[in-house]
Design a protein around this motif. Structure first.
Motif, PDB file in Angstrom:
ATOM      1  N   GLU A 265      14.539  -1.148  -0.759  1.00  0.00           N
ATOM      2  CA  GLU A 265      14.922  -0.073   0.156  1.00  0.00           C
ATOM      3  C   GLU A 265      14.079  -0.136   1.427  1.00  0.00           C
ATOM      4  O   GLU A 265      13.956   0.860   2.146  1.00  0.00           O
ATOM      5  N   ASP A 266      13.464  -1.290   1.664  1.00  0.00           N
ATOM      6  CA  ASP A 266      12.691  -1.516   2.894  1.00  0.00           C
ATOM      7  C   ASP A 266      11.470  -0.631   3.039  1.00  0.00           C
ATOM      8  O   ASP A 266      11.054  -0.305   4.147  1.00  0.00           O
ATOM      9  N   LYS A 267      10.890  -0.227   1.916  1.00  0.00           N
ATOM     10  CA  LYS A 267       9.684   0.582   1.995  1.00  0.00           C
ATOM     11  C   LYS A 267       8.468  -0.330   2.090  1.00  0.00           C
ATOM     12  O   LYS A 267       8.523  -1.503   1.713  1.00  0.00           O
ATOM     13  N   ILE A 268       7.385   0.228   2.588  1.00  0.00           N
ATOM     14  CA  ILE A 268       6.084  -0.416   2.492  1.00  0.00           C
ATOM     15  C   ILE A 268       5.411   0.250   1.295  1.00  0.00           C
ATOM     16  O   ILE A 268       5.363   1.468   1.220  1.00  0.00           O
ATOM     17  N   VAL A 269       4.947  -0.561   0.341  1.00  0.00           N
ATOM     18  CA  VAL A 269       4.359   0.040  -0.852  1.00  0.00           C
ATOM     19  C   VAL A 269       2.845  -0.172  -0.872  1.00  0.00           C
ATOM     20  O   VAL A 269       2.367  -1.306  -0.785  1.00  0.00           O
ATOM     21  N   LEU A 270       2.109   0.922  -0.936  1.00  0.00           N
ATOM     22  CA  LEU A 270       0.661   0.860  -1.112  1.00  0.00           C
ATOM     23  C   LEU A 270       0.368   1.365  -2.520  1.00  0.00           C
ATOM     24  O   LEU A 270       0.884   2.396  -2.925  1.00  0.00           O
ATOM     25  N   MET A 271      -0.458   0.607  -3.247  1.00  0.00           N
ATOM     26  CA  MET A 271      -0.602   0.946  -4.644  1.00  0.00           C
ATOM     27  C   MET A 271      -2.067   0.964  -5.026  1.00  0.00           C
ATOM     28  O   MET A 271      -2.738  -0.064  -4.986  1.00  0.00           O
ATOM     29  N   ALA A 272      -2.574   2.155  -5.338  1.00  0.00           N
ATOM     30  CA  ALA A 272      -3.954   2.249  -5.800  1.00  0.00           C
ATOM     31  C   ALA A 272      -3.932   2.032  -7.303  1.00  0.00           C
ATOM     32  O   ALA A 272      -3.390   2.852  -8.041  1.00  0.00           O
ATOM     33  N   THR A 273      -4.460   0.928  -7.777  1.00  0.00           N
ATOM     34  CA  THR A 273      -4.378   0.645  -9.197  1.00  0.00           C
ATOM     35  C   THR A 273      -5.481  -0.300  -9.639  1.00  0.00           C
ATOM     36  O   THR A 273      -5.947  -1.135  -8.857  1.00  0.00           O
ATOM     37  N   HIS A 274      -5.882  -0.154 -10.900  1.00  0.00           N
ATOM     38  CA  HIS A 274      -6.809  -1.124 -11.480  1.00  0.00           C
ATOM     39  C   HIS A 274      -6.154  -1.816 -12.644  1.00  0.00           C
ATOM     40  O   HIS A 274      -6.811  -2.459 -13.452  1.00  0.00           O
ATOM     41  N   PRO A 276      -4.284  -4.847 -13.816  1.00  0.00           N
ATOM     42  CA  PRO A 276      -4.064  -6.170 -13.218  1.00  0.00           C
ATOM     43  C   PRO A 276      -2.577  -6.525 -13.078  1.00  0.00           C
ATOM     44  O   PRO A 276      -2.200  -7.214 -12.130  1.00  0.00           O
ATOM     45  N   ILE A 277      -1.743  -6.041 -14.002  1.00  0.00           N
ATOM     46  CA  ILE A 277      -0.325  -6.389 -13.893  1.00  0.00           C
ATOM     47  C   ILE A 277       0.264  -5.795 -12.624  1.00  0.00           C
ATOM     48  O   ILE A 277       1.035  -6.432 -11.921  1.00  0.00           O
ATOM     49  N   LEU A 278      -0.109  -4.580 -12.318  1.00  0.00           N
ATOM     50  CA  LEU A 278       0.399  -3.974 -11.081  1.00  0.00           C
ATOM     51  C   LEU A 278      -0.271  -4.585  -9.851  1.00  0.00           C
ATOM     52  O   LEU A 278       0.395  -4.990  -8.900  1.00  0.00           O
ATOM     53  N   ALA A 279      -1.582  -4.672  -9.894  1.00  0.00           N
ATOM     54  CA  ALA A 279      -2.334  -5.109  -8.706  1.00  0.00           C
ATOM     55  C   ALA A 279      -1.901  -6.509  -8.280  1.00  0.00           C
ATOM     56  O   ALA A 279      -1.761  -6.783  -7.089  1.00  0.00           O
ATOM     57  N   LEU A 280      -1.673  -7.383  -9.255  1.00  0.00           N
ATOM     58  CA  LEU A 280      -1.317  -8.756  -8.890  1.00  0.00           C
ATOM     59  C   LEU A 280       0.139  -8.884  -8.447  1.00  0.00           C
ATOM     60  O   LEU A 280       0.554  -9.919  -7.950  1.00  0.00           O
ATOM     61  N   MET A 281       0.912  -7.853  -8.642  1.00  0.00           N
ATOM     62  CA  MET A 281       2.280  -7.889  -8.119  1.00  0.00           C
ATOM     63  C   MET A 281       2.280  -7.735  -6.600  1.00  0.00           C
ATOM     64  O   MET A 281       3.254  -8.003  -5.933  1.00  0.00           O
TER      65      MET A 281
END
Lengths: 334, 230
Positions: A265-274, A276-281
């Motif tokens: 949907e053309d969003k910019i995604v910022l993801m605060a996460t620790h 690893p599966i999410l962070a490395l995506m």
């Protein structure tokens, strides 16, 4: 302006249909009074009524004008697309310059943010949301589409730069899934409402482990279903170009697909996460230390391979979980 | 000195928002004080004291809290001016959802929370509708959709206000609010002669004067009856 004082209410309504929401939310009954002008309408209210219902006529006339202008501005623009957000170097908590000069984030990118609690993740997000111009504690500067941004991002309720999805969010309204999405769609004044509502519910079902129907009450959705609905709704209905995600719990929802939906949907995604599966995506990750951006790491090929491994482990784990849930005896999954 | 009036329903997060915002104001070198108005009881003055903020507390007790506020705000202002504060923030709860102890020419902030339900903006009178800044709290616990719907409802009843989202727990957003509070052109020495933005509700019946018995023969003065015919 706009001859607010001369036109009949019926004329105003046909010119600005959104005014009916204004009359309604301000408790002004106009039924049977459509042939009056606004000053005539207010003059016809009796004094007791004005006092009882705390109606401030001058202020209302002013607010109506303001509302019309905002709505016209809101409906009139589509070209207002945020293609890039640029963060320019500021300082950390000790006043030292940050270890980067410029970070440009593009539509459809996923950027992870890592760093211990209290390290300054919220301030970074705050700077972006407030489109900081050297006027926040970090002295960072934010550019939108490589330009100094419009002030409207700070105060407009319809143009928020950042939408948030976080772990501890709940639905608090007493509505069905359909009614809930409909309410949101109405507040965003979307056309072809029905189609959009259906699309959101379908997408949410696509992300959720267990399906739900449009007439399920939102408060009885499971954690995974709630998150799926929130993500689908934010992806499709929220106007904010940037989505901030504060961890997504790994239960009852396909997180990879959820992120794919957001960037499609053309969003910019910022993801605060620790996680690893999410962070490395993410395409990159920002490392925050002592209130400043300490490092920007591009996800390496090796890390992507490791992500593959982690995803396999994750699948195995969730297969065990499914077995457990369905009452089976746990045997080794190969 | 700048006087800023902050109002909002009970438990909407006024004190948290003010405390976090004062943090930011202090960092910019402002001397800030608080006047806390409440009805029967408040502990908030201790919270302010703990944070090293000069505070005056006023409990309205048996009087209408907002009438009590107006009757004391001039004295509070004098206290602030005498003590050479840069900013004095008054905090009061809008208990009947109608009142607006806002003053013309004095910045007015309304604090209201996402959990109060999306019809709440409709129900609150001048306290919300004539505020310059509306702060919406508790956004961290409701969904994005609910936040957006709520903010848009607030915008419909007060399109001219700056709407801000603040997390009272982490303080996110309070720095931004702090940049809007001080305005040199709004400095005052006294409130004498200033006017309320909106008149307060009238209340002058026998119950205001201590009557406790129920029944028409005990009701005198400004009494109004519900319409019971259908």
């Amino acid at each position: 302006m706009k001859n607010l004082e001369i036109k009949k209410i019926s004329e105003l309504l046909s010119e600005f249909p959104f005014l009916s929401a204004f009359f309604n939310d301000n408790g002004l009954e106009i039924e049977g009074k459509e042939e009056l002008t606004l000053p005539e309408y207010f003059a016809a209210l009796d004094e007791d009524e004005i006092e009882d219902r705390a109606i401030d006529v001058d202020n209302l006339m002013f607010q109506i004008g303001e509302f019309i202008e905002q709505m016209i501005a809101f409906l009139g623009k589509d070209e207002d697309i945020v293609k890039t957000v640029t963060i320019l170097q500021g300082t950390d908590k000790s006043g030292n310059k940050e270890d980067f000069e410029k970070l440009e984030i593009h539509q459809g990118e996923i950027i992870s943010i890592v760093g211990p609690t209290g390290s300054g993740k919220s301030r970074l997000l705050g700077d972006i949301e407030w489109v900081a111009q050297n006027d926040t504690p970090t002295s960072r500067k934010i550019l939108i589409n490589n330009d100094i941004p419009d002030k409207k991002w700070r105060f407009s309720s319809s143009d928020k730069l950042v939408a948030q999805l976080s772990q501890n969010m709940n639905f608090v309204m007493d509505l069905s899934v359909f009614e809930f999405v409909e309410l949101h769609a109405e507040s965003r004044l979307v056309e072809n409402k029905e189609i959009i509502i259906k699309r959101i519910i379908d997408k949410a079902n696509d992300l959720a482990g267990e399906k739900f129907s449009p007439d399920t009450p939102i408060t009885s959705l499971s954690g995974g279903q709630s998150r799926a609905l929130m993500i689908a709704d934010t992806a499709i209905l929220s106007k904010s170009p940037i989505i901030l995600i504060d961890e997504i719990e790994n239960a009852g929802i396909d997180r990879k697909r959820a992120l794919k939906l957001l960037i499609s949907e053309d969003k910019i995604v910022l993801m605060a996460t620790h996680d690893p599966i999410l962070a490395l995506m993410g395409n990159k990750r920002i490392v925050i230390k002592n209130g400043g951006i300490h490092k920007i790491i591009e996800t390496t090929d090796q890390e992507r391979e490791i992500l593959n491994e982690l995803e396999k482990l994750d699948k195995t784990l969730s297969a065990y979980r499914t077995k457990l849930r369905s009452g089976e005896i746990i045997e080794k999954i190969s | 000195m700048n006087l800023v009036t902050v109002s909002g329903p009970p438990s909407s997060g006024k004190t948290s928002v003010i405390l976090k915002t004062i943090d930011s104001l202090k960092k910019r070198g402002f001397k800030v004080a608080v006047a806390k108005f409440d009805c029967l009881y408040t502990d908030d003055d201790i919270l302010y004291e703990k944070a090293g903020i000069p505070v005056k507390k006023g409990l309205s007790g048996a009087l209408c809290p907002d009438h009590y506020f107006v009757s004391n705000v001039e004295e509070i202002t004098k206290w602030g001016v005498d003590n050479k504060f840069d900013i004095l923030i008054s905090e009061s709860a809008g208990l009947c959802n109608r009142c607006s102890p806002y003053i013309k020419g004095i910045k007015a902030v309304c604090v209201i929370d996402n959990l109060s339900g999306i019809n709440t903006p409709k129900k609150i009178g001048p306290m919300l509708k004539s505020a310059d800044i509306v702060v919406i709290t508790k956004g961290d616990i409701v969904s994005q959709a609910e936040r957006e719907v709520f903010a848009s409802r607030v915008n419909t009843v007060n399109p001219a206000a700056a709407i801000m989202h603040i997390n009272g727990l982490t303080g996110q957003g309070s720095f931004e609010l702090s940049t809007l509070l001080y305005d040199e052109s709004l400095n005052i020495e006294t409130l004498k002669g200033k006017e309320l933005r909106f008149p307060m509700p009238a209340a002058l019946c026998s119950y205001c004067l201590g009557e406790t018995r129920i029944g028409e023969s005990y009701q005198m003065g400004n009494v109004r009856k519900m319409k019971m015919e259908d």
